[in-house]
Write a protein that holds these residues in place. Sequence first.
Motif, PDB file in Angstrom:
ATOM      1  N   ILE A 100       0.843  -1.202   0.000  1.00  0.00           N
ATOM      2  CA  ILE A 100       0.000   0.000   0.000  1.00  0.00           C
ATOM      3  C   ILE A 100       0.878   1.251   0.000  1.00  0.00           C
ATOM      4  N   PHE A 101       1.947   1.242   0.765  1.00  0.00           N
ATOM      5  CA  PHE A 101       2.859   2.387   0.798  1.00  0.00           C
ATOM      6  C   PHE A 101       3.444   2.664  -0.582  1.00  0.00           C
ATOM      7  N   PHE A 102       3.945   1.617  -1.247  1.00  0.00           N
ATOM      8  CA  PHE A 102       4.557   1.821  -2.555  1.00  0.00           C
ATOM      9  C   PHE A 102       3.515   2.196  -3.613  1.00  0.00           C
ATOM     10  N   LEU A 103       2.316   1.637  -3.530  1.00  0.00           N
ATOM     11  CA  LEU A 103       1.258   2.045  -4.452  1.00  0.00           C
ATOM     12  C   LEU A 103       0.892   3.509  -4.256  1.00  0.00           C
ATOM     13  N   THR A 104       0.840   3.948  -3.020  1.00  0.00           N
ATOM     14  CA  THR A 104       0.530   5.348  -2.733  1.00  0.00           C
ATOM     15  C   THR A 104       1.636   6.255  -3.262  1.00  0.00           C
ATOM     16  N   LEU A 105       2.850   5.874  -3.038  1.00  0.00           N
ATOM     17  CA  LEU A 105       3.984   6.651  -3.536  1.00  0.00           C
ATOM     18  C   LEU A 105       3.946   6.739  -5.061  1.00  0.00           C
ATOM     19  N   PHE A 106       3.719   5.616  -5.727  1.00  0.00           N
ATOM     20  CA  PHE A 106       3.639   5.604  -7.181  1.00  0.00           C
ATOM     21  C   PHE A 106       2.458   6.439  -7.674  1.00  0.00           C
ATOM     22  N   GLN A 107       1.334   6.365  -6.953  1.00  0.00           N
ATOM     23  CA  GLN A 107       0.147   7.139  -7.335  1.00  0.00           C
ATOM     24  C   GLN A 107       0.450   8.641  -7.293  1.00  0.00           C
TER      25      GLN A 107
END
Length: 163
Positions: A46-53
């Motif tokens: 979730i952290f990396f998806l948020t960062l990528f988003q």
Amino acid sequence: MNKVKQMLLKIMEIAKRFVIARKNIAVRFINVLFFTIAWKIVSVCIFFLTLFQFIYLFFTTKHSEAIKTLSHKLTVYSYKIMRYITLNENTKPYPFGRMPEEIEPAEETDLSTPVPEKNESPKPEPVKAEPVQDDKPAAKPLDDKKSEDDNDTQEAIILDHKS
């Protein structure tokens, strides 16, 4: 010797009942350990998806619907794992159970409009107070001389200052 065997058999029977009665607790504990590791992995995802988003949003000024949907599903899954770990739910999460349904729909976010600055916000209009009608006579200013009543005590008069 028979008495010793009987005592040992009784102790073994009590220990066996104790272990069998707590077997479900031990199995639940092992599942909690497994799901704690799974929760850590999901939270990192979730952290990396948020960062990528946010990186995607910064360059395109639009969010990726696929990433938003996936991160929302992982958030719901993380919530279900936490409920199972904290003994608030008995249903095992995915992969031992089914994938959780959406709890509440994701909100639409519009980041294309700028955030208003503090100076641009509308100021509330001041409330005009209506004049208060007093039935009391106006207070007389105090002199250095004694009052007309010749009383030794003087009452302090607080004048009401209204504008």
